[in-house]
Design an enzyme around this catalytic site. Structure first.
Site, PDB file in Angstrom:
ATOM      1  N   LEU A   1       0.809  -1.209   0.000  1.00 29.50           N
ATOM      2  CA  LEU A   1       0.000   0.000   0.000  1.00 29.50           C
ATOM      3  C   LEU A   1       0.850   1.271   0.000  1.00 29.50           C
ATOM      4  O   LEU A   1       0.375   2.351  -0.350  1.00 29.50           O
ATOM      5  CB  LEU A   1      -0.939  -0.011   1.212  1.00 29.50           C
ATOM      6  CG  LEU A   1      -2.152   0.912   1.169  1.00 29.50           C
ATOM      7  CD1 LEU A   1      -3.026   0.629  -0.045  1.00 29.50           C
ATOM      8  CD2 LEU A   1      -2.961   0.763   2.452  1.00 29.50           C
ATOM      9  N   SER A   2       2.094   1.159   0.379  1.00 31.39           N
ATOM     10  CA  SER A   2       2.975   2.324   0.517  1.00 31.39           C
ATOM     11  C   SER A   2       3.351   2.911  -0.839  1.00 31.39           C
ATOM     12  O   SER A   2       3.955   2.220  -1.669  1.00 31.39           O
ATOM     13  CB  SER A   2       4.242   1.914   1.262  1.00 31.39           C
ATOM     14  OG  SER A   2       5.272   2.863   1.081  1.00 31.39           O
TER      15      SER A   2
END
Length: 225
Positions: free
Chosen positions: A12-13
């Site tokens: 998700l980063s």
């Protein structure tokens, strides 16, 4: 130490996905190792020995050299492994412009994204206040100026600055959607970046939806508490 380049990962980063995108452009084969932030793996040995700031991504090269911060990682990878300098120009003035755009991503765009995330996910915010959204739109206005005369952030060619900024914007739009009447150059540039990187959506397209779902769920939970 020998073997593959290791990337410590959280899908998700945005910074992690920036490194993945650049590495793929360079045809680098990465060994992906997921980091369980929810259970505090990033705060324990051996991870904190690699990266005392305990952030993702962290990259470990084949010789054991460890480095973190996506902007630094990408510059390092291009300098070491690229066949040419198009993604991170060696020309002094072009590199300075590229660095400035990278610092803008780190100190303006990503900081605003982090502030909103912290407000909702860790401080129990029941809504995202205007005083956190307005600075995002102010940063968009600056980005429009950066794109006033050139197709990319550093002249006529895609660089790691374009990759970093475009991926950060994907999550920022959860809080501050781009508007066609106010941000035409940004929207045209985003389209251009995606057309230049044929696998861009493969790496990045699902994350904004996942992030939005997480934020909306946290907001609802916070309102009920």
């Amino acid at each position: 130490m020998s073997g593959k380049i290791v990337l410590y990962n959280l899908n998700l980063s945005p910074p992690v996905r920036v490194v993945k995108t650049v590495a793929r452009l360079l045809d680098l084969d990465l060994e992906i190792r997921d980091v369980d932030l929810l259970n505090g793996e990033h705060l324990k040995e051996p991870y904190i020995k690699l990266n005392p700031e305990h952030t993702v991504p962290t990259l470990v090269d084949t010789d054991g050299f460890a480095i973190w911060d996506s902007h630094t990682i990408c510059a390092y990878l291009v300098d070491k492994y690229a066949k040419d300098d198009s993604l991170y120009p060696k020309d002094l003035q072009l590199r300075a412009r590229c660095n400035q755009r990278l610092f803008f991503d780190a100190s303006s765009l990503f900081v605003r994204l982090r502030d909103c995330s912290v407000h909702v996910l860790w401080k129990g915010g029941k809504e995202v206040p205007k005083d956190k959204v307005d600075p995002i739109y102010a940063a968009y206005d600056i980005l429009e100026v950066f794109l006033a005369s050139d197709p990319f952030l550093v002249g006529n060619k895609l660089t790691i600055a374009d990759i970093s900024v475009s991926i950060t914007l994907g999550l920022l739009e959860v809080y501050a959607p781009l508007q066609s009447d106010k941000h035409p150059k940004i929207l045209a540039w985003l389209k251009r970046v995606k057309e230049t990187i044929p696998f861009f959506d493969e790496i990045n397209s699902s994350s904004p939806e996942q992030y939005n779902k997480m934020i909306q769920g946290a907001l609802e939970k916070n309102r009920q508490s």
